[in-house]
Design an enzyme around this catalytic site. Structure first.
Site, PDB file in Angstrom:
ATOM      1  CD  GLU A 129      22.333  46.253  90.366  1.00 22.26           C
ATOM      2  OE1 GLU A 129      22.095  45.225  90.744  1.00 22.26           O
ATOM      3  OE2 GLU A 129      22.245  47.328  91.309  1.00 22.26           O
ATOM      4  CG  ASP A 155      21.320  35.351  91.840  1.00 27.21           C
ATOM      5  OD1 ASP A 155      21.052  36.684  92.353  1.00 27.21           O
ATOM      6  OD2 ASP A 155      21.879  35.517  90.732  1.00 27.21           O
TER       7      ASP A 155
END
Lengths: 256, 393
Positions: free
Chosen positions: A46, A57
């Site tokens: 990814e 995140d």
């Protein structure tokens, strides 16, 4: 069939995917890192494209995103770099990032350029199912790109079924409701969740992510799913001097 | 309502709920419950009682005579500055804490820029005895130290947002990250008409008390409930949406929203979102936001921390796009001068946010019998340092 479908058809267990942010720590190492990860044995990758406000995140990936932006990474530059991708890397590649940069780039153009570069799928955490279905799914299908949906311990069974129906490569199971970079703790309730999803016998394979950082957490995740994704722990390795030489050792430390 | 939200959470092209799956259950719970709860008779009774006895509503609609003489029209000020905690923010905080209680939530999180919403949230959490965590940009904590102290006195934990530009947008990111990690027991009290659906609609409904009262009060003053003009400042846009809400369907009422131009729209130091922004996605909704060509969010600037936000609520984006409201902008200098004028003509020290709306009066062309309502969204106590430095008092 894209490369992801071929991979999942051929291999059912212990699949290892690695995440890293394009443009971090250096602007021009996107393909070098992908190549090193493939050589080290990762099954698919990814590649994150950075965003200024990455709400899903934790600090490690926030920091890598900010550094990548400071280094000058943009979607235009990333697609420029990815022109050589398929000359050097053969494992499946996903792009991962937030919806606003894609909307500015143009969703149709994004899908087209991703497909031209040889990208197999996209993960956009803040693109909702409704908008994907009503506005964008045609662009993904026309370009043979898989859209990967996330499932959390709080996702209802009905919604998981819907996600399974909309998915055409794999489903990304979050190890807990958290941002990236946490520690996987397998409590009873989490174990129940994995078992619950496994018992649903979904048509798509499942891959567990968030909180997978070493062989112990990787092995644990692989008991319940077809594989697991390592993100923040790998991005931390990239913070070290001489990281290119350490990539193969890192991958082997997760899955010997 | 013609300009209201549809079932999918959209106002025309804007709105929706662009959230990661981790937030889906929280937002879905709200979406399913919010109308049921806020239309419930018990809820309404408790909300109205607290607005009356605790906040001090209705806030006066004051006929500002010296302003009226100066600008050649009947100027009315809707005095949200007289509310408990000093601004309109408390209306929404009261509504959401009552909602959180009914949802069985044990923990409240909020973001704040200037600290007004943080103080309002800390206040209602103290009132209800619920744990309160406020995220505030590290830079804003230094700029607005008295409000940090107020929140702490009220029992809230103030957590510095250290990511990105360390201001309001980053505080919002941190609050969203907290909510992702605490999906079951926590309610997020968003302070403006921004965020994923149903927040923009829910916050607008809680703030709509401003225009509901205004209609009635204007009728008492003038015999007519509709003014010619309604004006308010816009950061995220909650006081403006509350001030516009019950006038939206009355097409004869001209709505004027005033954005912060900072040092000038073209100076590179501005928060004039409709002038500088493009359509995109910010903090969970499709709206207009300031961003680079690559879709990275641009850090805005305004002397007023409450207007220092790179987007506007999705309903504002819609009203702008279809021209139902006029969006204009006012610079730091114009706002500060207007703030001083308000002190000297009317004996009211306005928040610098509200002073932006007042500054627009200078630029309007009124007829002598026009009735004009300006939302005085907050008081200027928190801005004394800025005023003192600017005018050398």
């Amino acid at each position: 069939m894209n490369r992801l479908n071929q991979l999942f058809a051929a291999k059912k267990d212990n699949l290892l995917s690695i995440y890293y942010t394009a443009g971090y720590p250096a602007i021009d190492t996107t393909i070098d890192i992908a190549e090193a990860l493939e050589k080290a044995g990762a099954d698919f990758l990814e590649i994150g494209f950075p965003y200024s406000d990455p709400v899903a995140d934790g600090p490690t990936i926030q920091n890598s995103s900010q550094q990548a932006l400071d280094n000058g990474m943009t979607l235009n530059l990333l697609f420029e770099q990815l022109k050589d991708l398929r000359k050097r890397v053969s494992i499946p590649i996903l792009l991962m990032g937030y919806v606003n940069p894609i909307v500015q780039f143009g969703v149709e153009r994004f899908c087209k350029m991703a497909a031209e570069a040889g990208v197999d799928g996209v993960i956009v955490p803040d693109l909702p199912m409704y908008e994907y279905e009503t506005l964008y799914s045609g662009f993904f299908k026309d370009n043979n790109l898989s859209n990967i949906f996330l499932v959390t311990p709080q996702t209802s069974e009905e919604r998981i079924r819907k996600i399974d129906n909309l998915s055409d490569s794999f489903i990304y199971l979050l190890s807990s409701s958290s941002i990236t970079g946490g520690n996987l703790s397998v409590s009873n309730s989490i174990e129940d969740y994995y078992k619950r999803v496994k018992a649903m016998e979904l048509k798509n394979p499942t891959i567990i992510g968030f909180g997978i950082s070493n062989s112990e957490t990787f092995n644990k995740a692989c008991q319940y799913a077809n594989g697991a994704i390592v993100g923040s722990a790998f991005v931390k390795l990239l913070e070290q001097d001489g990281y290119m030489g350490k990539i193969s050792g890192f991958v082997r430390s997760i899955r010997p | 309502m013609k300009y209201g939200v549809n079932e999918q959470g959209y106002y025309g092209d804007f709105g929706g709920a662009y959230i990661p799956e981790m937030l889906y259950p929280n937002v879905e719970e709200l979406r399913q419950q919010y109308l049921k709860i806020i239309n419930d008779a018990d809820f309404k009774a408790e909300f109205d009682q607290l607005l009356k006895d605790y906040v001090g509503r209705p806030s006066p609609l004051y006929h500002a005579k010296r302003y009226s003489e100066k600008y050649g029209a009947n100027i009315f000020l809707k005095r949200e500055d007289l509310n408990h905690t000093g601004s309109h923010k408390i209306n929404n905080a009261i509504g959401q804490i009552l909602l959180a209680k009914r949802l069985g939530k044990k923990r409240i999180i909020a973001e704040t820029g200037a600290g007004q919403h943080g103080v309002a949230t800390a206040t209602v959490c103290a009132l209800m005895g619920i744990e309160c965590i406020v995220y505030m940009g590290e830079v804003d904590m230094a700029r607005q130290a008295p409000n940090v102290a107020r929140m702490k006195m009220l029992g809230a934990k103030v957590v510095p947002a250290k990511s990105g530009s360390k201001t309001l947008k980053d505080a919002t990111n941190e609050a969203l990250r907290d909510w992702i990690g605490n999906p079951v027991d926590t309610h997020y009290i968003i302070g403006s008409v921004v965020g994923p659906y149903p927040y923009p609609d829910m916050v607008a409904r809680f703030q709509s008390i401003i225009s509901a009262e205004t209609k009635q009060q204007l009728k008492e003053h003038t015999g007519k409930e509709l003014p010619e003009y309604v004006m308010a400042c816009v950061g995220g846009g909650s006081n403006a949406m509350g001030m516009f809400y019950h006038f939206l369907d009355d097409e004869s009422v001209k709505l004027v929203a005033v954005e912060a131009a900072g040092k000038g729209v073209d100076s590179g130091h501005s928060a004039a979102t409709t002038f500088l922004g493009k359509e995109g996605v910010l903090h969970g909704s499709r709206t207009i936001l300031m961003q680079t060509d690559d879709g990275q969010v641009v850090e805005p600037y305004s002397v007023s921390a409450g207007l220092d936000y790179p987007g506007i609520g999705p309903q504002h984006a819609h009203l702008y796009k279809i021209n139902r409201a006029q969006y204009v902008s006012v610079t730091d200098d114009e706002a500060l001068q207007a703030g001083l004028l308000c002190c000297q003509l009317e004996g009211i020290i306005p928040a610098i946010e509200s002073a932006h709306a007042l500054a627009q009066l200078e630029k309007m062309k009124f007829k002598a019998d026009d009735n004009v309502v300006v939302c005085l969204s907050g008081r200027g106590d928190k801005d004394l340092d800025t005023y003192i430095k600017y005018f050398n008092y």
